[in-house]
Every structure is written in structure tokens, then in C-alpha cells.
Enzyme design. Structure first.
Site, PDB file in Angstrom:
ATOM      1  CG  HIS A 162       9.880 -45.418   0.426  1.00 21.73           C
ATOM      2  ND1 HIS A 162      10.914 -44.799   1.577  1.00 21.73           N
ATOM      3  CD2 HIS A 162       8.930 -45.537   1.389  1.00 21.73           C
ATOM      4  CE1 HIS A 162      10.380 -44.971   2.592  1.00 21.73           C
ATOM      5  NE2 HIS A 162       8.961 -45.219   2.388  1.00 21.73           N
ATOM      6  CG  MET A 171      18.258 -46.609  -8.221  1.00 21.62           C
ATOM      7  SD  MET A 171      16.803 -45.636  -7.662  1.00 21.62           S
ATOM      8  CE  MET A 171      15.943 -45.120  -9.150  1.00 21.62           C
ATOM      9  CG  HIS A 202      16.383 -37.819   1.950  1.00 24.76           C
ATOM     10  ND1 HIS A 202      15.506 -37.232   2.709  1.00 24.76           N
ATOM     11  CD2 HIS A 202      16.100 -39.246   2.420  1.00 24.76           C
ATOM     12  CE1 HIS A 202      14.909 -38.036   3.575  1.00 24.76           C
ATOM     13  NE2 HIS A 202      15.147 -39.012   3.224  1.00 24.76           N
ATOM     14  CG  ASP A 246      17.829 -46.885   1.024  1.00 25.69           C
ATOM     15  OD1 ASP A 246      17.626 -47.633   1.879  1.00 25.69           O
ATOM     16  OD2 ASP A 246      16.912 -46.232   0.686  1.00 25.69           O
TER      17      ASP A 246
HETATM   18  N1  CMC Z   1      20.017 -39.200  -9.225  1.00 28.12           N
HETATM   19  C1  CMC Z   1      20.163 -37.990 -10.231  1.00 28.12           C
HETATM   20  N2  CMC Z   1      19.805 -36.871  -9.878  1.00 28.12           N
HETATM   21  C2  CMC Z   1      18.911 -36.928  -8.824  1.00 28.12           C
HETATM   22  C3  CMC Z   1      18.916 -37.828  -7.823  1.00 28.12           C
HETATM   23  C4  CMC Z   1      19.379 -39.059  -7.950  1.00 28.12           C
HETATM   24  N3  CMC Z   1      19.205 -39.916  -7.154  1.00 28.12           N
HETATM   25  N4  CMC Z   1      17.963 -37.371  -6.721  1.00 28.12           N
HETATM   26  C5  CMC Z   1      17.783 -36.125  -7.106  1.00 28.12           C
HETATM   27  N5  CMC Z   1      18.340 -35.852  -8.405  1.00 28.12           N
HETATM   28  C6  CMC Z   1      17.713 -34.355  -8.974  1.00 28.12           C
HETATM   29  C7  CMC Z   1      16.678 -34.462  -9.735  1.00 28.12           C
HETATM   30  O1  CMC Z   1      16.759 -35.225 -11.013  1.00 28.12           O
HETATM   31  C8  CMC Z   1      16.352 -33.126  -9.895  1.00 28.12           C
HETATM   32  O2  CMC Z   1      17.241 -32.477 -10.843  1.00 28.12           O
HETATM   33  P1  CMC Z   1      16.411 -31.225 -11.678  1.00 28.12           P
HETATM   34  O3  CMC Z   1      16.018 -30.232 -10.634  1.00 28.12           O
HETATM   35  O4  CMC Z   1      17.530 -30.847 -12.406  1.00 28.12           O
HETATM   36  O5  CMC Z   1      15.410 -31.672 -12.453  1.00 28.12           O
HETATM   37  C9  CMC Z   1      16.670 -32.554  -8.463  1.00 28.12           C
HETATM   38  O6  CMC Z   1      17.775 -33.467  -8.198  1.00 28.12           O
HETATM   39  C10 CMC Z   1      15.759 -32.757  -7.213  1.00 28.12           C
HETATM   40  O7  CMC Z   1      15.395 -33.801  -7.360  1.00 28.12           O
HETATM   41  P2  CMC Z   1      13.726 -34.495  -7.174  1.00 28.12           P
HETATM   42  O8  CMC Z   1      13.597 -35.773  -7.654  1.00 28.12           O
HETATM   43  O9  CMC Z   1      12.844 -33.235  -7.488  1.00 28.12           O
HETATM   44  O10 CMC Z   1      13.879 -34.650  -5.418  1.00 28.12           O
HETATM   45  P3  CMC Z   1      12.603 -35.336  -4.820  1.00 28.12           P
HETATM   46  O11 CMC Z   1      12.743 -34.626  -3.367  1.00 28.12           O
HETATM   47  O12 CMC Z   1      11.311 -35.246  -5.347  1.00 28.12           O
HETATM   48  O13 CMC Z   1      12.964 -36.850  -4.682  1.00 28.12           O
HETATM   49  C11 CMC Z   1      14.156 -38.766  -3.954  1.00 28.12           C
HETATM   50  C12 CMC Z   1      13.784 -37.421  -3.494  1.00 28.12           C
HETATM   51  C13 CMC Z   1      14.745 -39.465  -3.091  1.00 28.12           C
HETATM   52  C14 CMC Z   1      12.804 -39.580  -4.558  1.00 28.12           C
HETATM   53  C15 CMC Z   1      15.353 -38.685  -5.225  1.00 28.12           C
HETATM   54  O14 CMC Z   1      16.472 -38.127  -4.719  1.00 28.12           O
HETATM   55  C16 CMC Z   1      15.593 -40.003  -5.750  1.00 28.12           C
HETATM   56  O15 CMC Z   1      14.843 -40.428  -6.959  1.00 28.12           O
HETATM   57  N6  CMC Z   1      16.732 -40.728  -5.458  1.00 28.12           N
HETATM   58  C17 CMC Z   1      16.907 -41.937  -6.025  1.00 28.12           C
HETATM   59  C18 CMC Z   1      16.062 -43.190  -5.025  1.00 28.12           C
HETATM   60  C19 CMC Z   1      16.664 -43.270  -3.613  1.00 28.12           C
HETATM   61  O16 CMC Z   1      17.693 -43.355  -3.494  1.00 28.12           O
HETATM   62  N7  CMC Z   1      15.432 -43.248  -2.917  1.00 28.12           N
HETATM   63  C20 CMC Z   1      15.882 -43.702  -1.378  1.00 28.12           C
HETATM   64  C21 CMC Z   1      15.295 -42.181  -0.616  1.00 28.12           C
HETATM   65  S1  CMC Z   1      15.820 -42.191   0.846  1.00 28.12           S
HETATM   66  C22 CMC Z   1      15.563 -43.534   2.111  1.00 28.12           C
HETATM   67  C23 CMC Z   1      14.520 -44.354   1.744  1.00 28.12           C
HETATM   68  O17 CMC Z   1      13.198 -44.084   1.670  1.00 28.12           O
HETATM   69  O18 CMC Z   1      14.560 -45.697   1.583  1.00 28.12           O
END
Ligand code: CMC
Length: 396
Positions: A237, A279, A283, A336
Site C-alpha cells: 500500500h 514496487m 494496482h 508511488d
Molecule cells: N510486480 C510484479 N508483478 C506484479 C506486480 C508487480 N508490482 N503487480 C502485479 N503483478 C502481477 C502478479 O504477480 C500477478 O501475476 P500472476 O497472475 O502471474 O500471479 C498479477 O500481476 C496480478 O497481481 P495481483 O498481485 O493479483 O494483483 P492485486 O490486485 O492483488 O495487487 C498490488 C495489487 C498493488 C498489491 C500489486 O500490484 C503489488 O503488489 N504492487 C506492488 C506494490 C505497490 O506498488 N503498491 C502500491 C499500490 S497503489 C498506491 C498505494 O496504495 O499506495
């Protein structure tokens, strides 16, 4: 959708991480792929034409401030910037833990907000007027907590201990001044101001949802905000703005001072192979890009360009990383990612990036706490039991 695993479980289904689940209603914000809207105003419009104080009033009070309302609101914020001595004492006591890394600024900010609750004369009241008073006080005081914390880490006398800063500076400008003891340039002030506008609100994100769950038990504003800060800290987050910059620093360390595209791409391929989460990317709602990211990227890049080749090189490295993520993974940066680079070129210490997010999101959280209290029903979902089948304690 996953379904219940246990054989005698009720016919129930759930969505991991509540993806796509509509958990409530709100008049405060709409987060959609097409647009990000705060109470009817679109984010590009606000980032271009409003100030953080305009947006804070809009979110907290519910309508666009008149000139008089805005002047009065700004005066209230300025008058409430200084901290009670007990909180200053706590921040001083936390200094050694901050310096040796036992505690990070988000932890100390969380505790400071909790102590502010202990000392707020409205602490136990949850009516609309008391909530608004507390929301304004928290909005005013959080930048002072951040500033004093940074002064203590840097071994500097506390800036503005009696006054909470410089009454002639905007909320954003004063935040920078409190942290550094230096008045910001107009460009720095506006860039921080826009970052605060972009971070202020985002409907039912994890920390806001946490704050609503807490408020939904009829608990108080400071408690809800304390819980929200804990939720925001995590790198999935708000903690992602720090984690994104840490990742870019790691790439720089690994590839050396020049932006060798092949080396950056090889670094990324290794990260992909290790299934690393990069990171500042991805989203839950925005799958075609985060509205906020290009706005902040543009402002941050302008600061880098004004500073010189080393700072521009950071943005160029970020752009190579971004392009590769999109090309090979179809994943866009979220706000971010540019935030990390932008605050970095401004010289803001990395562990303060997420606390600055708090200095902005306090307005969104407080608006949601007030909305929850105004039309409350306990938030209490159910789960699917997947534990052992029934057994007798006596026979074991
Ligand atoms: N790097 C690598 N792969 C990713 C990333 C990433 N940052 N984000 C998503 N994916 C891949 C993930 O591995 C998955 O692949 P597969 O289907 O092959 O397993 C697919 O994309 C779907 O991802 P998910 O984790 O199921 O998506 P989610 O909606 O559960 O997660 C998220 C959203 C924001 C937690 C995730 O994208 C993430 O961990 N991002 C990195 C942390 C980040 O930047 N967070 C900030 C969020 S936005 C602003 C805020 O809140 O501050």
C-alpha cells in the site's frame, strides 16, 4: 472466486483479497479506470487548479470552500500546527529508536497520533462537529510530527516548536520547512502540494477501509486514524513509495552509475525470474494506468532537469524500468513510483515518504470516518471455515 474447501462447509464463495467486492457506498471519491474524482472534481483539474488546502476542505467539509471559508480554514490549520509538549517529549524519546532503526518514522507517527488522541478534549466524542474539529487538528499537526521527527534524526534543533512553523507558508511549504529548516522554492512547494492533492483520497483502499471498520464499531477518530496508519505502512500500500525508491537504489548499486539499458533490462529479467513484486507497479483497480502517476512524474522530472544530469539519470532509469514492465508484463506504474523519484530528487529522506502520504491521506480517512459515523452499520463480514473437522476435547 474460490469456494469453501471443508466438506461440511456452507455453500459459500469468496473473493481473495475482496477483489471486486462492493463493500459500501461513499459520496467522497470515485476510483475508476476512466477517472479519479473527489466529490465531483476530477484529479487533473484539482492538480492543476487547486491547492491541498482547497482539497482538504472539499473532502472534510463536503463542498468547495468559499473565499471566506478557505481563509478561515487555513487560519485554523495554522493555529493548530504546534504539538503538545507530551508529544514532543515522546518524539525525543523515540529518537534513539529512529536512529538505530528499531522504529521507522511510520511507527513513531502512528504512536504520536495515538498520544494526540489521549490529549484531545473531543477524543471520546463522535458527533459530526467533534469529528471535524479533530480532523482539522490532526491535519494541522501531522506535518509537525514529521518535521520534528526529521529534526531529531538529523540532530537539528526543532524547527517551529512553539508555532508549528511559518504562518506565511502553505501546508505543503511548511511541511518542507519543518523537515529541513529551509524555505522551499516555489517549484518544490507546488510539487509537494500536488503530491498531497494526489494522495489525499482513494475510496475503499486498504487503509481507508481499515479506518471505516474501526469507525464502524463506533470507535473514535484517533483510533481509526492510528489503525489506518498501520495499514498504510505496508509496502503493498503506501509503503510502496519508499520501497519503489529502495528498488531503484538497488538497481543503481547493481548496475553502476551509468544507465546501461541492457544491464537494467537484465536486472529486471532476473527480478521477473525470481517472481519479485516490483514496487510502485500494479494496482487492484487501475489495470490501464494510475491517473496520478503521469502528473507526479512530470513534476518530478522537471525538478530533476533543473538540478542536473545525475537527477535526470534517475528518472531515465525509472522510464526504462517502466517501459519494460509495460512491454513485458503489461503492468503500469502507480503513483508511488514517480513519488519515490520525485521526493528523492528533492532531498527528502526515504523513510519520510510514507509519513508524507499520511499528511495528505489524513483528510480522506477523516472524511470516511465521518461518513461512516453519520450513517453507521457495523462492518462484520463472514469467512469460510477451512479448519479441522469437529472433535471432542475430552477424548484427546
Ligand atoms: N510486480 C510484479 N508483478 C506484479 C506486480 C508487480 N508490482 N503487480 C502485479 N503483478 C502481477 C502478479 O504477480 C500477478 O501475476 P500472476 O497472475 O502471474 O500471479 C498479477 O500481476 C496480478 O497481481 P495481483 O498481485 O493479483 O494483483 P492485486 O490486485 O492483488 O495487487 C498490488 C495489487 C498493488 C498489491 C500489486 O500490484 C503489488 O503488489 N504492487 C506492488 C506494490 C505497490 O506498488 N503498491 C502500491 C499500490 S497503489 C498506491 C498505494 O496504495 O499506495
Amino acid at each position: 472466486m474460490a469456494t469453501a474447501a471443508a466438506s461440511n462447509a456452507p455453500a459459500a464463495s469468496f473473493t481473495r483479497g475482496l477483489e471486486g467486492v462492493v463493500a459500501g457506498e461513499t459520496e467522497i471519491c470515485s476510483v475508476e479506470q476512466g477517472a479519479l474524482i473527489y466529490r465531483g472534481y476530477e484529479i487533473h483539474d484539482l492538480a492543476q487548479h487547486a491547492t491541498f488546502e482547497d482539497v482538504a476542505f472539499l473532502l472534510l467539509v463536503g463542498h468547495r470552500a468559499s473565499k471566506d471559508e478557505l481563509r478561515f480554514f487555513k487560519d485554523e490549520l495554522i493555529a493548530n500546527r504546534a504539538l503538545p509538549n507530551q508529544v514532543v517529549e515522546y518524539l525525543r524519546a523515540a529518537g534513539p529508536m529512529l536512529k538505530d532503526g528499531t522504529a521507522v518514522p511510520m511507527d513513531v507517527l502512528r504512536t504520536a497520533v495515538s498520544i494526540l488522541g489521549n490529549m484531545d478534549k473531543d477524543a471520546q466524542k463522535i458527533d459530526a462537529e467533534a469529528n471535524l474539529r479533530k480532523a482539522k487538528r490532526l491535519t494541522a499537526k501531522i506535518p509537525t510530527v514529521i518535521g520534528h521527527m526529521q529534526n531529531i534524526i538529523d540532530g537539528r534543533d526543532l524547527v517551529g516548536q512553539e508555532t508549528g512553523g511559518d504562518a506565511n507558508l502553505s501546508h505543503a511549504g511548511n511541511l518542507y520547512y519543518m523537515m529541513t529548516g529551509k524555505k522551499p522554492s516555489a517549484q518544490y512547494e507546488r510539487t509537494i502540494d500536488v503530491s498531497l492533492i494526489l494522495y489525499a483520497e482513494h475510496d475503499y483502499n486498504a487503509s481507508t477501509f481499515a479506518s471505516r471498520v474501526i469507525a464502524g464499531t463506533l470507535s473514535d477518530m484517533h483510533g481509526a486514524v492510528t489503525g489506518a496508519i498501520a495499514a498504510l505502512k505496508g509496502p503493498l500500500h503506501g509503503g510502496a513509495n519508499e520501497a519503489a525508491m529502495d528498488m531503484l537504489s538497488e538497481i543503481r548499486r547493481d548496475i553502476g552509475p551509468a544507465n546501461d539499458k541492457a544491464k537494467i533490462e537484465a536486472w529486471m529479467h532476473k527480478a521477473f525470474a525470481e517472481k519479485r513484486k516490483l514496487m510502485g507497479f500494479g494496482h487492484r483497480v487501475y489495470k490501464n494506468g494510475d491517473h496520478r502517476a503521469p502528473i507526479l512524474h512530470g513534476l518530478g522530472r522537471k525538478i530533476a532537469e533543473a538540478q542536473g544530469a545525475e537527477q535526470v539519470a534517475l528518472f531515465e532509469m525509472g522510464e526504462i524500468v517502466q517501459a519494460q514492465m509495460l512491454r513485458e508484463k503489461n503492468i503500469h506504474p502507480n503513483v508511488d513510483f514517480p513519488c519515490g523519484m520525485t521526493y528523492f530528487v528533492m532531498g527528502i529522506p526515504v523513510p519520510q515518504y510514507t509519513p508524507i502520504f499520511v499528511a495528505s491521506r489524513i483528510t480522506g480517512w477523516a472524511a470516511h470516518v465521518m461518513e461512516q459515523h453519520a450513517n453507521n452499520r457495523l462492518i462484520r463480514p463472514v469467512s469460510v471455515y477451512t479448519g479441522p473437522a469437529l472433535k471432542k476435547w475430552k477424548d484427546a
